[in-house]
Write a protein that holds these residues in place. Structure first.
Motif, PDB file in Angstrom:
ATOM      1  N   VAL A   1       0.948  -1.257   0.070  1.00 36.00           N
ATOM      2  CA  VAL A   1      -0.005  -0.081   0.165  1.00 36.00           C
ATOM      3  C   VAL A   1       0.905   1.264   0.075  1.00 36.00           C
ATOM      4  CG1 VAL A   1      -1.768   1.296   1.169  1.00 36.00           C
ATOM      5  CG2 VAL A   1      -1.703  -1.140   1.372  1.00 36.00           C
ATOM      6  N   GLU A   2       0.682   2.166  -1.053  1.00 34.54           N
ATOM      7  CA  GLU A   2       1.369   3.319  -1.140  1.00 34.54           C
ATOM      8  C   GLU A   2       0.388   4.631  -0.879  1.00 34.54           C
ATOM      9  OE1 GLU A   2       3.520   3.452  -4.892  1.00 34.54           O
ATOM     10  OE2 GLU A   2       2.910   1.336  -5.191  1.00 34.54           O
ATOM     11  N   ASN A   3       0.650   5.348   0.084  1.00 31.96           N
ATOM     12  CA  ASN A   3      -0.094   6.824   0.501  1.00 31.96           C
ATOM     13  C   ASN A   3       0.652   7.799  -0.088  1.00 31.96           C
ATOM     14  OD1 ASN A   3      -1.595   8.539   1.513  1.00 31.96           O
ATOM     15  ND2 ASN A   3      -0.776   8.055   3.522  1.00 31.96           N
ATOM     16  N   ASP A   4       0.111   8.207  -1.608  1.00 30.06           N
ATOM     17  CA  ASP A   4       0.176   9.404  -2.018  1.00 30.06           C
ATOM     18  C   ASP A   4      -1.069  10.037  -2.442  1.00 30.06           C
ATOM     19  OD1 ASP A   4       3.122   9.321  -2.272  1.00 30.06           O
ATOM     20  OD2 ASP A   4       3.047   7.738  -3.842  1.00 30.06           O
TER      21      ASP A   4
ATOM     22  N   TYR B   1       4.183 -10.482   8.474  1.00 31.88           N
ATOM     23  CA  TYR B   1       3.043  -9.941   8.920  1.00 31.88           C
ATOM     24  C   TYR B   1       2.549  -8.589   8.349  1.00 31.88           C
ATOM     25  CZ  TYR B   1      -1.157  -9.045  11.922  1.00 31.88           C
ATOM     26  OH  TYR B   1      -2.308  -8.622  12.477  1.00 31.88           O
ATOM     27  N   TYR B   2       1.447  -8.388   7.850  1.00 30.87           N
ATOM     28  CA  TYR B   2       0.982  -6.789   7.411  1.00 30.87           C
ATOM     29  C   TYR B   2       0.477  -6.376   8.763  1.00 30.87           C
ATOM     30  CZ  TYR B   2      -1.435  -3.032   5.067  1.00 30.87           C
ATOM     31  OH  TYR B   2      -1.889  -1.999   4.943  1.00 30.87           O
TER      32      TYR B   2
ATOM     33  N   GLY C   1       3.384   9.604   1.624  1.00 36.17           N
ATOM     34  CA  GLY C   1       4.483   9.320   1.077  1.00 36.17           C
ATOM     35  C   GLY C   1       5.216   8.232   1.101  1.00 36.17           C
ATOM     36  N   GLU C   2       4.711   7.402   2.245  1.00 43.17           N
ATOM     37  CA  GLU C   2       5.248   6.368   2.817  1.00 43.17           C
ATOM     38  C   GLU C   2       4.491   4.837   2.383  1.00 43.17           C
ATOM     39  OE1 GLU C   2       6.667   5.812   6.705  1.00 43.17           O
ATOM     40  OE2 GLU C   2       7.338   7.917   6.632  1.00 43.17           O
ATOM     41  N   THR C   3       4.842   3.543   2.346  1.00 41.32           N
ATOM     42  CA  THR C   3       4.512   2.449   1.741  1.00 41.32           C
ATOM     43  C   THR C   3       4.501   1.507   3.276  1.00 41.32           C
ATOM     44  OG1 THR C   3       5.371   2.816  -0.443  1.00 41.32           O
ATOM     45  CG2 THR C   3       4.804   0.431   0.369  1.00 41.32           C
ATOM     46  N   ASN C   4       3.189   0.775   3.303  1.00 43.81           N
ATOM     47  CA  ASN C   4       3.224  -0.472   4.084  1.00 43.81           C
ATOM     48  C   ASN C   4       3.065  -2.022   3.345  1.00 43.81           C
ATOM     49  OD1 ASN C   4       3.034  -2.058   6.386  1.00 43.81           O
ATOM     50  ND2 ASN C   4       0.780  -1.489   7.011  1.00 43.81           N
ATOM     51  N   GLU C   5       3.680  -2.804   3.555  1.00 41.86           N
ATOM     52  CA  GLU C   5       3.654  -4.121   2.835  1.00 41.86           C
ATOM     53  C   GLU C   5       3.676  -5.374   3.822  1.00 41.86           C
ATOM     54  OE1 GLU C   5       6.518  -3.814  -0.046  1.00 41.86           O
ATOM     55  OE2 GLU C   5       8.112  -4.062   1.260  1.00 41.86           O
ATOM     56  N   GLY C   6       3.286  -6.394   3.395  1.00 39.91           N
ATOM     57  CA  GLY C   6       3.148  -7.643   4.222  1.00 39.91           C
ATOM     58  C   GLY C   6       2.284  -8.641   3.852  1.00 39.91           C
TER      59      GLY C   6
END
Length: 354
Positions: free
Chosen positions: A254-257, A299-300, A309-314
């Motif tokens: 997931v990218e938050n822009d 684990y996400y 501007g940041e990304t979460n992944e898992g």
């Protein structure tokens, strides 16, 4: 603007008002799919009636409000109500509970937002609201429950009522918005919960929204989600799936822009906007923590919002029925990205996982 209810199959609509509740995190919204059905207090089946001749439509009759249709599919009287995925069990003095299951379907080719203002049960001695309100199905500040074209969503609501209540009616009021329109139509209904239609109606039609595959990425006003890998079945060292279920792992990024920029939550459950679901609208959204790596990721963690501007992944792991196919991942972006006045026409994204 009012939506005039239309007669379909075996139903007529009365006037009324509506408040609601949710009880659970998986299965029908409001009731866990993995939990056993509670023992009934009144085992005798509901009497059947000719819905066309009934003064108030019974259980099993289909209600149509323009683009939205619904049917009460099941009413069970029980001694307790299990909510929040089975983590809490409610008992209220000598009262019994009515577990009322509703299936709703978007029969249009556009995306919907459905806000339920009331969904209560009236009987001879009073009016009861459900244990958890319908509005809690969606995140705080939501403009309603999102529906993709052709999508079904299943909701189970629990009401505490006096024992041996003879006259129970579900009364409701909903606000329905076709995206990207700003106008909202109001729909009302009333259903007799003490009788069932001799010929129950069905919600015909299938999911007609665009369906993405594993490997696809979608962008909702700058908030992007990619489903990168799916693995099933997977084994977890500290968890065993319920009988008839298996664990499915889905890896995403997931990218938050998004604009306007703000920390945003994306994950399973009502606050994160994601759930797995089958074609009948039964949802599965109870994540299991694990150590190590599954489906290409750790684990996400959706416990905190993703900063701009940041990304979460898992990887997320969910218990799903072994025979559930096709099985979809649905995602509703945060309301700020599709609220009235934004001009956005899509509030629900779909991936087929198997």
């Amino acid at each position: 603007m009012d939506i005039g209810p239309t007669r379909r199959a075996v139903l007529r609509i009365g006037s009324g008002a509506l408040a609601a509740s949710l009880a659970g995190c998986s299965g029908p919204l409001g009731g866990g799919a993995t939990e056993p059905r509670t023992a009934t207090v009144t085992p005798a089946p509901l009497p059947t009636v000719d819905a066309d001749a009934a003064p108030v439509p019974p259980v099993g009759a289909v209600v149509a409000f323009g683009p939205l249709e619904l049917v009460i599919t099941d009413v069970v009287r029980s001694a307790r109500a299990t909510v929040l995925g089975g983590e809490e069990v409610y008992t209220v003095g000598d009262d019994e509970f009515l577990a009322v299951e509703t299936v709703l379907r978007n029969r249009s080719d556009r995306y919907l937002a459905v806000a339920v203002d009331r969904y209560d049960v009236a009987h001879e001695t009073g009016i009861e609201e459900s244990i958890v309100r319908f509005s809690e199905l969606a995140s705080s500040g939501s403009e309603g429950l999102a529906f993709a074209p052709g999508e079904r969503r299943r909701v189970r609501l629990h009401y505490a009522i006096p024992p041996e209540t003879a006259d129970a009616r579900l009364r409701g009021t909903m606000r329905v918005r076709l995206l990207p329109d700003e106008s909202i139509a109001v729909a009302t209904l009333e259903v007799d919960l003490t009788a069932t239609a001799a010929e129950p109606g069905t919600l015909d039609g299938s999911l007609s929204a665009p369906v993405h595959g594993v490997g696809d990425r979608v962008d909702a006003s700058g908030l992007a989600v990619a489903v990168r890998e799916v693995a099933v079945p997977v084994e977890l060292s500290n968890w065993t799936p319920p009988p008839g279920f298996e664990y499915l792992a889905v890896n995403l990024a997931v990218e938050n822009d998004a604009e306007p920029s703000a920390p945003l939550v994306v994950g399973l459950g009502r606050f994160g906007g994601m759930s797995l679901a089958d074609t009948e609208g039964t949802e599965f959204a109870e994540d299991r923590w694990f150590d190590g790596t599954l489906a290409g990721g750790a684990y996400y963690d959706d416990a905190t919002a993703i900063p701009p501007g940041e990304t979460n992944e898992g990887t997320m792991v969910v218990a799903v029925p072994v025979d559930a196919a096709p099985l979809y991942l649905f995602w509703t972006p945060p309301t700020a990205l599709w609220r009235a006045g934004s001009g956005v026409a899509v509030n629900r994204y779909v991936w087929r996982l198997r």
